[in-house]
Design a protein around this motif. Structure first.
Motif, PDB file in Angstrom:
ATOM      1  N   THR A  50       0.855  -1.181   0.000  1.00  0.00           N
ATOM      2  CA  THR A  50       0.000   0.000   0.000  1.00  0.00           C
ATOM      3  C   THR A  50       0.895   1.236   0.000  1.00  0.00           C
ATOM      4  O   THR A  50       1.852   1.302   0.787  1.00  0.00           O
ATOM      5  CB  THR A  50      -0.914   0.039   1.230  1.00  0.00           C
ATOM      6  OG1 THR A  50      -1.768  -1.119   1.226  1.00  0.00           O
ATOM      7  CG2 THR A  50      -1.771   1.288   1.238  1.00  0.00           C
ATOM      8  N   VAL A  51       0.618   2.179  -0.877  1.00  0.00           N
ATOM      9  CA  VAL A  51       1.386   3.422  -0.940  1.00  0.00           C
ATOM     10  C   VAL A  51       0.600   4.526  -0.257  1.00  0.00           C
ATOM     11  O   VAL A  51      -0.565   4.776  -0.594  1.00  0.00           O
ATOM     12  CB  VAL A  51       1.703   3.809  -2.394  1.00  0.00           C
ATOM     13  CG1 VAL A  51       2.349   5.187  -2.459  1.00  0.00           C
ATOM     14  CG2 VAL A  51       2.620   2.768  -3.028  1.00  0.00           C
ATOM     15  N   ALA A  52       1.228   5.179   0.716  1.00  0.00           N
ATOM     16  CA  ALA A  52       0.624   6.310   1.415  1.00  0.00           C
ATOM     17  C   ALA A  52       1.488   7.547   1.167  1.00  0.00           C
ATOM     18  O   ALA A  52       2.716   7.474   1.222  1.00  0.00           O
ATOM     19  CB  ALA A  52       0.523   6.023   2.915  1.00  0.00           C
ATOM     20  N   GLY A  53       0.862   8.655   0.892  1.00  0.00           N
ATOM     21  CA  GLY A  53       1.623   9.862   0.576  1.00  0.00           C
ATOM     22  C   GLY A  53       1.872   9.976  -0.914  1.00  0.00           C
ATOM     23  O   GLY A  53       1.378   9.176  -1.713  1.00  0.00           O
ATOM     24  N   VAL A 169      11.179   7.762   3.364  1.00  0.00           N
ATOM     25  CA  VAL A 169      10.145   6.746   3.147  1.00  0.00           C
ATOM     26  C   VAL A 169      10.155   5.790   4.336  1.00  0.00           C
ATOM     27  O   VAL A 169      11.181   5.158   4.624  1.00  0.00           O
ATOM     28  CB  VAL A 169      10.391   5.948   1.850  1.00  0.00           C
ATOM     29  CG1 VAL A 169       9.238   4.965   1.618  1.00  0.00           C
ATOM     30  CG2 VAL A 169      10.567   6.869   0.652  1.00  0.00           C
ATOM     31  N   ASP A 172       6.772   0.203   6.386  1.00  0.00           N
ATOM     32  CA  ASP A 172       6.037  -0.176   7.597  1.00  0.00           C
ATOM     33  C   ASP A 172       5.343  -1.531   7.432  1.00  0.00           C
ATOM     34  O   ASP A 172       4.341  -1.649   6.731  1.00  0.00           O
ATOM     35  CB  ASP A 172       5.006   0.918   7.903  1.00  0.00           C
ATOM     36  CG  ASP A 172       4.385   0.776   9.275  1.00  0.00           C
ATOM     37  OD1 ASP A 172       4.640  -0.240   9.952  1.00  0.00           O
ATOM     38  OD2 ASP A 172       3.640   1.697   9.687  1.00  0.00           O
ATOM     39  N   THR A 205       3.131  -1.057   4.171  1.00  0.00           N
ATOM     40  CA  THR A 205       2.760   0.287   3.739  1.00  0.00           C
ATOM     41  C   THR A 205       4.025   1.101   3.514  1.00  0.00           C
ATOM     42  O   THR A 205       4.885   1.169   4.394  1.00  0.00           O
ATOM     43  CB  THR A 205       1.881   0.988   4.783  1.00  0.00           C
ATOM     44  OG1 THR A 205       0.689   0.218   4.993  1.00  0.00           O
ATOM     45  CG2 THR A 205       1.485   2.378   4.313  1.00  0.00           C
ATOM     46  N   ARG A 207       5.239   4.627   3.326  1.00  0.00           N
ATOM     47  CA  ARG A 207       4.780   5.965   3.697  1.00  0.00           C
ATOM     48  C   ARG A 207       5.771   6.998   3.143  1.00  0.00           C
ATOM     49  O   ARG A 207       6.863   7.181   3.700  1.00  0.00           O
ATOM     50  CB  ARG A 207       4.647   6.084   5.209  1.00  0.00           C
ATOM     51  CG  ARG A 207       3.733   5.011   5.815  1.00  0.00           C
ATOM     52  CD  ARG A 207       3.517   5.200   7.311  1.00  0.00           C
ATOM     53  NE  ARG A 207       2.768   4.083   7.878  1.00  0.00           N
ATOM     54  CZ  ARG A 207       1.452   3.935   7.794  1.00  0.00           C
ATOM     55  NH1 ARG A 207       0.738   4.869   7.176  1.00  0.00           N
ATOM     56  NH2 ARG A 207       0.849   2.886   8.318  1.00  0.00           N
ATOM     57  N   LEU A 209       7.003  10.516   2.813  1.00  0.00           N
ATOM     58  CA  LEU A 209       6.873  11.667   3.705  1.00  0.00           C
ATOM     59  C   LEU A 209       7.290  12.955   3.001  1.00  0.00           C
ATOM     60  O   LEU A 209       7.714  12.938   1.840  1.00  0.00           O
ATOM     61  CB  LEU A 209       7.705  11.412   4.961  1.00  0.00           C
ATOM     62  CG  LEU A 209       7.400  10.064   5.639  1.00  0.00           C
ATOM     63  CD1 LEU A 209       8.362   9.801   6.779  1.00  0.00           C
ATOM     64  CD2 LEU A 209       5.945  10.016   6.126  1.00  0.00           C
ATOM     65  N   ALA A 234       6.756   8.585  11.789  1.00  0.00           N
ATOM     66  CA  ALA A 234       5.726   7.870  11.035  1.00  0.00           C
ATOM     67  C   ALA A 234       5.540   6.449  11.560  1.00  0.00           C
ATOM     68  O   ALA A 234       4.405   5.972  11.710  1.00  0.00           O
ATOM     69  CB  ALA A 234       6.096   7.845   9.552  1.00  0.00           C
ATOM     70  N   SER A 238       2.189   4.798  13.708  1.00  0.00           N
ATOM     71  CA  SER A 238       1.455   3.594  13.316  1.00  0.00           C
ATOM     72  C   SER A 238       1.558   2.495  14.366  1.00  0.00           C
ATOM     73  O   SER A 238       0.924   1.443  14.239  1.00  0.00           O
ATOM     74  CB  SER A 238       1.982   3.071  11.984  1.00  0.00           C
ATOM     75  OG  SER A 238       3.274   2.510  12.129  1.00  0.00           O
TER      76      SER A 238
END
Length: 247
Positions: A50-53, A169, A172, A205, A207, A209, A234, A238
């Motif tokens: 999953t890519v966040a940001g 990055v 996570d 994930t 993340r 930033l 980050a 989480s």
């Protein structure tokens, strides 16, 4: 058996990617197959990314925490970045060849002169616009804490072209991080068997930033500290690690 099945799937993915990779290389252009291979190989080993940001797609140096060899499959598959790696990986059977095909920049850390030369190579890669990824801890951590970020590995940032940005990055894995971490005296084969034979999917994930402007940051030590604090915050938010910035 699970490990061998995953290796067989990865071999199939590689076989399917090789013709397109060879064609791209023959035409003198970057291979589009490297990113696809890494993403599909990661999926074969159970990764569900999953890519966040908002990841920057060029003129960027990603700085990420390092837990497992799976990090390369996850981050490379999501971004197509070239990686910076220790020089001993270059001699590994199959893996070394794959790393070279992917444009990996090998760092010879035992020689200061060699490190300077590799910094020039990294600066050249960044000048071409392709994203480059670096694990500034210099090795894999235990999944429960961040190791110090080595500012010496960021020497190339000072010689990089104008417009370069550094993007932290946080990789996570959640509670699974400590279970897949590659630490201590565990051998390569033992870790591959343990992690590659793990049952079920493995959510991760990425993340991405807020980017750091190297010019405004004030040098590689400041960049390393800012990236470590951002990633630590980050991962702490989480619940993966408990991180407190240095005073």
């Amino acid at each position: 058996m699970r490990l061998w099945l995953r290796l067989a799937r990865t071999a199939g993915v590689l076989a399917a990617a090789l013709p397109g990779h060879a064609l791209d290389r023959a035409r003198g252009r970057p291979s589009r197959q490297v990113r696809r291979f890494l993403g599909r190989a990661g999926h074969a080993f159970g990764l569900r990314v999953t890519v966040a940001g908002e990841p920057l797609d060029r003129d960027v140096l990603y700085l990420a925490n390092h837990v497992s060899w799976l990090d390369i499959l996850a981050l490379g598959g999501a971004t197509g970045a070239a990686f910076v790696s220790k020089d001993d990986v270059e001699g590994w059977p199959v893996v070394g060849w794959l790393a070279r095909q992917g444009g990996t920049i090998f760092i010879h850390r035992q020689s200061r002169a060699a490190v300077r030369g590799q910094a020039d190579a990294l600066a050249t890669a960044l000048a071409g616009g392709r994203p480059v990824a670096l694990f500034p801890e210099g090795t894999t951590g235990n999944g429960t804490a961040l190791l110090p970020f080595r500012a010496s590995l960021l020497a190339a940032v000072e010689a990089a072209p104008p417009g370069l940005r550094v993007q932290p990055v946080a990789i996570d894995y959640g509670p699974a991080a400590r279970k897949i971490a590659w630490t201590g005296n565990e051998g390569t084969g033992g870790n591959a068997k343990r992690v590659g034979g793990r049952p079920g999917p493995l959510p991760v994930t990425l993340r991405f930033l807020s980017p750091i402007d190297p010019v405004r940051a004030g040098g590689r030590k400041a960049i390393a500290a800012a990236a470590r604090d951002a990633i630590g915050a980050a991962l702490s938010a989480s619940g993966t690690i408990d991180y407190r910035p240095a005073p």
